[in-house]
Design a protein around this motif. Structure first.
Motif, PDB file in Angstrom:
ATOM      1  N   THR A  62     -37.743 -47.414 -16.761  1.00  0.00           N
ATOM      2  CA  THR A  62     -39.144 -47.105 -17.072  1.00  0.00           C
ATOM      3  C   THR A  62     -39.671 -46.103 -16.051  1.00  0.00           C
ATOM      4  O   THR A  62     -40.365 -45.142 -16.401  1.00  0.00           O
ATOM      5  CB  THR A  62     -39.996 -48.390 -17.036  1.00  0.00           C
ATOM      6  N   ARG A  63     -39.319 -46.339 -14.791  1.00  0.00           N
ATOM      7  CA  ARG A  63     -39.766 -45.445 -13.716  1.00  0.00           C
ATOM      8  C   ARG A  63     -39.279 -44.011 -13.973  1.00  0.00           C
ATOM      9  O   ARG A  63     -40.054 -43.056 -13.880  1.00  0.00           O
ATOM     10  CB  ARG A  63     -39.230 -45.947 -12.368  1.00  0.00           C
ATOM     11  N   ILE A 116     -40.186 -38.397 -15.963  1.00  0.00           N
ATOM     12  CA  ILE A 116     -39.896 -37.347 -16.958  1.00  0.00           C
ATOM     13  C   ILE A 116     -41.165 -37.006 -17.744  1.00  0.00           C
ATOM     14  O   ILE A 116     -41.461 -35.835 -18.018  1.00  0.00           O
ATOM     15  CB  ILE A 116     -38.776 -37.817 -17.916  1.00  0.00           C
ATOM     16  N   THR A 117     -41.929 -38.040 -18.088  1.00  0.00           N
ATOM     17  CA  THR A 117     -43.174 -37.822 -18.831  1.00  0.00           C
ATOM     18  C   THR A 117     -44.117 -36.925 -18.029  1.00  0.00           C
ATOM     19  O   THR A 117     -44.685 -35.961 -18.564  1.00  0.00           O
ATOM     20  CB  THR A 117     -43.844 -39.182 -19.131  1.00  0.00           C
ATOM     21  N   TRP A 118     -44.262 -37.229 -16.756  1.00  0.00           N
ATOM     22  CA  TRP A 118     -45.139 -36.406 -15.909  1.00  0.00           C
ATOM     23  C   TRP A 118     -44.630 -34.959 -15.856  1.00  0.00           C
ATOM     24  O   TRP A 118     -45.412 -34.019 -15.890  1.00  0.00           O
ATOM     25  CB  TRP A 118     -45.214 -36.989 -14.493  1.00  0.00           C
ATOM     26  N   GLU A 119     -43.300 -34.846 -15.739  1.00  0.00           N
ATOM     27  CA  GLU A 119     -42.716 -33.500 -15.688  1.00  0.00           C
ATOM     28  C   GLU A 119     -43.047 -32.736 -16.967  1.00  0.00           C
ATOM     29  O   GLU A 119     -43.411 -31.558 -16.917  1.00  0.00           O
ATOM     30  CB  GLU A 119     -41.202 -33.631 -15.509  1.00  0.00           C
ATOM     31  N   LEU A 120     -42.927 -33.411 -18.100  1.00  0.00           N
ATOM     32  CA  LEU A 120     -43.245 -32.761 -19.377  1.00  0.00           C
ATOM     33  C   LEU A 120     -44.718 -32.368 -19.451  1.00  0.00           C
ATOM     34  O   LEU A 120     -45.085 -31.390 -20.108  1.00  0.00           O
ATOM     35  CB  LEU A 120     -42.887 -33.697 -20.544  1.00  0.00           C
ATOM     36  N   PHE A 121     -45.564 -33.155 -18.805  1.00  0.00           N
ATOM     37  CA  PHE A 121     -47.002 -32.835 -18.779  1.00  0.00           C
ATOM     38  C   PHE A 121     -47.316 -31.755 -17.730  1.00  0.00           C
ATOM     39  O   PHE A 121     -48.456 -31.297 -17.635  1.00  0.00           O
ATOM     40  CB  PHE A 121     -47.836 -34.079 -18.451  1.00  0.00           C
ATOM     41  N   GLY A 122     -46.300 -31.417 -16.924  1.00  0.00           N
ATOM     42  CA  GLY A 122     -46.534 -30.439 -15.850  1.00  0.00           C
ATOM     43  C   GLY A 122     -47.221 -31.050 -14.634  1.00  0.00           C
ATOM     44  O   GLY A 122     -47.876 -30.355 -13.856  1.00  0.00           O
ATOM     45  N   ASP A 146     -45.343 -31.869  -6.818  1.00  0.00           N
ATOM     46  CA  ASP A 146     -44.998 -32.081  -5.408  1.00  0.00           C
ATOM     47  C   ASP A 146     -44.203 -33.378  -5.201  1.00  0.00           C
ATOM     48  O   ASP A 146     -43.777 -33.682  -4.088  1.00  0.00           O
ATOM     49  CB  ASP A 146     -46.274 -32.096  -4.552  1.00  0.00           C
ATOM     50  N   GLY A 147     -43.983 -34.125  -6.293  1.00  0.00           N
ATOM     51  CA  GLY A 147     -43.192 -35.352  -6.178  1.00  0.00           C
ATOM     52  C   GLY A 147     -43.833 -36.440  -5.338  1.00  0.00           C
ATOM     53  O   GLY A 147     -43.158 -37.328  -4.832  1.00  0.00           O
ATOM     54  N   GLN A 148     -45.158 -36.380  -5.208  1.00  0.00           N
ATOM     55  CA  GLN A 148     -45.874 -37.375  -4.391  1.00  0.00           C
ATOM     56  C   GLN A 148     -45.771 -38.783  -4.975  1.00  0.00           C
ATOM     57  O   GLN A 148     -45.609 -39.748  -4.239  1.00  0.00           O
ATOM     58  CB  GLN A 148     -47.355 -36.986  -4.296  1.00  0.00           C
ATOM     59  N   ASP A 149     -45.865 -38.878  -6.308  1.00  0.00           N
ATOM     60  CA  ASP A 149     -45.846 -40.205  -6.941  1.00  0.00           C
ATOM     61  C   ASP A 149     -44.420 -40.599  -7.308  1.00  0.00           C
ATOM     62  O   ASP A 149     -43.653 -39.800  -7.849  1.00  0.00           O
ATOM     63  CB  ASP A 149     -46.733 -40.197  -8.186  1.00  0.00           C
ATOM     64  N   ASP A 150     -44.076 -41.860  -7.040  1.00  0.00           N
ATOM     65  CA  ASP A 150     -42.680 -42.270  -7.212  1.00  0.00           C
ATOM     66  C   ASP A 150     -42.365 -42.830  -8.600  1.00  0.00           C
ATOM     67  O   ASP A 150     -41.229 -43.217  -8.869  1.00  0.00           O
ATOM     68  CB  ASP A 150     -42.297 -43.279  -6.124  1.00  0.00           C
ATOM     69  N   GLY A 151     -43.366 -42.916  -9.488  1.00  0.00           N
ATOM     70  CA  GLY A 151     -43.095 -43.374 -10.849  1.00  0.00           C
ATOM     71  C   GLY A 151     -43.209 -44.872 -11.048  1.00  0.00           C
ATOM     72  O   GLY A 151     -42.982 -45.382 -12.141  1.00  0.00           O
ATOM     73  N   TRP A 152     -43.573 -45.603 -10.009  1.00  0.00           N
ATOM     74  CA  TRP A 152     -43.723 -47.067 -10.143  1.00  0.00           C
ATOM     75  C   TRP A 152     -45.152 -47.482 -10.509  1.00  0.00           C
ATOM     76  O   TRP A 152     -45.455 -48.665 -10.584  1.00  0.00           O
ATOM     77  CB  TRP A 152     -43.283 -47.776  -8.858  1.00  0.00           C
ATOM     78  N   ARG A 153     -46.020 -46.513 -10.719  1.00  0.00           N
ATOM     79  CA  ARG A 153     -47.399 -46.816 -11.123  1.00  0.00           C
ATOM     80  C   ARG A 153     -47.846 -45.786 -12.144  1.00  0.00           C
ATOM     81  O   ARG A 153     -47.631 -44.598 -11.959  1.00  0.00           O
ATOM     82  CB  ARG A 153     -48.361 -46.728  -9.917  1.00  0.00           C
ATOM     83  N   ALA A 154     -48.455 -46.264 -13.229  1.00  0.00           N
ATOM     84  CA  ALA A 154     -49.041 -45.345 -14.204  1.00  0.00           C
ATOM     85  C   ALA A 154     -50.544 -45.600 -14.216  1.00  0.00           C
ATOM     86  O   ALA A 154     -51.005 -46.668 -14.615  1.00  0.00           O
ATOM     87  CB  ALA A 154     -48.445 -45.573 -15.592  1.00  0.00           C
ATOM     88  N   GLY A 155     -51.301 -44.636 -13.712  1.00  0.00           N
ATOM     89  CA  GLY A 155     -52.737 -44.841 -13.534  1.00  0.00           C
ATOM     90  C   GLY A 155     -53.577 -44.327 -14.690  1.00  0.00           C
ATOM     91  O   GLY A 155     -53.068 -44.004 -15.772  1.00  0.00           O
ATOM     92  N   ALA A 156     -54.875 -44.255 -14.435  1.00  0.00           N
ATOM     93  CA  ALA A 156     -55.853 -43.931 -15.482  1.00  0.00           C
ATOM     94  C   ALA A 156     -55.578 -42.590 -16.153  1.00  0.00           C
ATOM     95  O   ALA A 156     -55.713 -42.453 -17.369  1.00  0.00           O
ATOM     96  CB  ALA A 156     -57.254 -43.943 -14.880  1.00  0.00           C
TER      97      ALA A 156
END
Ligand code: ZN
Length: 266
Positions: free
Chosen positions: A231-232, A237-243, A247-257
């Motif tokens: 899931t992470r 990948i989803t964020w990458e597709l959204f552009g 900077d890779g700050q978020d590690d993918g273990w949280r999906a926020g607002a």
């Protein structure tokens, strides 16, 4: 779902206009090989008709025939009373080609030929019942029944629908209730950041939306309620597709607002 209104204004359920408090939803099928709701409406929109459901389901539309909170005549009378006074009744139109014997046994029903037809009306029924549960604050697991189930409880006449038909396509009222519940949850947007500790419903909402974004790019995520390593990766990948997250700050273990809001578009 394509919902249109065509009230049966000559039917006594419409002219009586008796209001009910909706606490149950009853699923029916018409019990004859006629897929065209307009034919049923033509037959039942008279001052002498003794039947009046709230809607008919076709493959490509749902036709509402009575305001949801008007008393309909769809489930008849059982040994203890009638659910007509507390329920919305919806008739699924059956496909062409079969007949009946002994009331509720389908004869010459071609399961294979009707697979696509059934899948479409079933999907429309799931969508409509999910919406009605939402609008009338009903619990899909407790408040949805079919005609044969209402009869077994003593609140309806002795008809076999829809359990004379659904099992031919591997479905039952239990699968239907579960599918309606899943649809409601899929429509319910999580209201806080989704993490490994979120509810299974929120996590499954995230995963089902992400599955649409990454379709064909990454294997589909299992809707098992677990925010796991796959899931992470899918979130990244989803964020990458959204552009996003360049900077890779978020590690993918949280999906926020922001992610939740963007995913509601899918
Ligand atoms: Zn029925």
């Amino acid at each position: 779902m394509n919902l249109t209104k065509k009230y049966m204004t000559k039917n006594r359920c419409y002219t009586n206009g008796t209001k009910i408090q909706v606490t149950k939803l009853v699923l029916h099928s018409t019990g004859c090989a006629q897929p065209d709701a307009d034919v049923h409406i033509g037959n039942w929109n008279t001052a002498i008709s003794s039947a009046c459901p709230h809607a008919f389901i076709e493959t490509d539309r749902v036709v509402q025939t009575l305001p949801w909170d008007f008393k309909g005549w769809h489930v008849g009378l059982g040994s203890k009373g009638s659910y007509n006074s507390c329920s919305i009744g919806v008739e699924i139109c059956e496909p062409k080609g079969h007949t009946y014997k002994n009331g509720s046994t389908m004869v010459n029903y071609d399961v294979k030929k009707n697979e696509e037809y059934f899948a479409k009306v079933y999907e429309n029924a799931v969508e409509l019942f999910a919406r009605l549960c939402y609008d009338f604050l009903l619990d899909p697991m407790k408040d949805i029944l079919c005609h044969s189930e209402v009869h077994a409880l003593g609140y309806g006449s002795n008809h076999g629908d829809v359990m004379h038909w659904f099992p031919k396509h591997g479905k039952s009222m239990d699968t239907f209730r579960a599918d309606v519940r899943a649809r409601i949850m899929a429509n319910a947007v999580p209201n806080s950041t989704i993490t490994v500790n979120s509810s299974t419903d929120d996590i499954n909402w995230l995963k089902s939306k992400i599955n649409k974004v990454i379709d064909g790019i990454y294997p589909k995520l299992d809707l098992n309620g677990v925010y796991d390593a796959k899931t992470r990766i899918a979130v990244l990948i989803t964020w990458e597709l959204f552009g996003w997250n360049k900077d890779g700050q978020d590690d993918g273990w949280r999906a926020g607002a922001k992610t939740i809001k963007r995913l509601t578009q899918y």
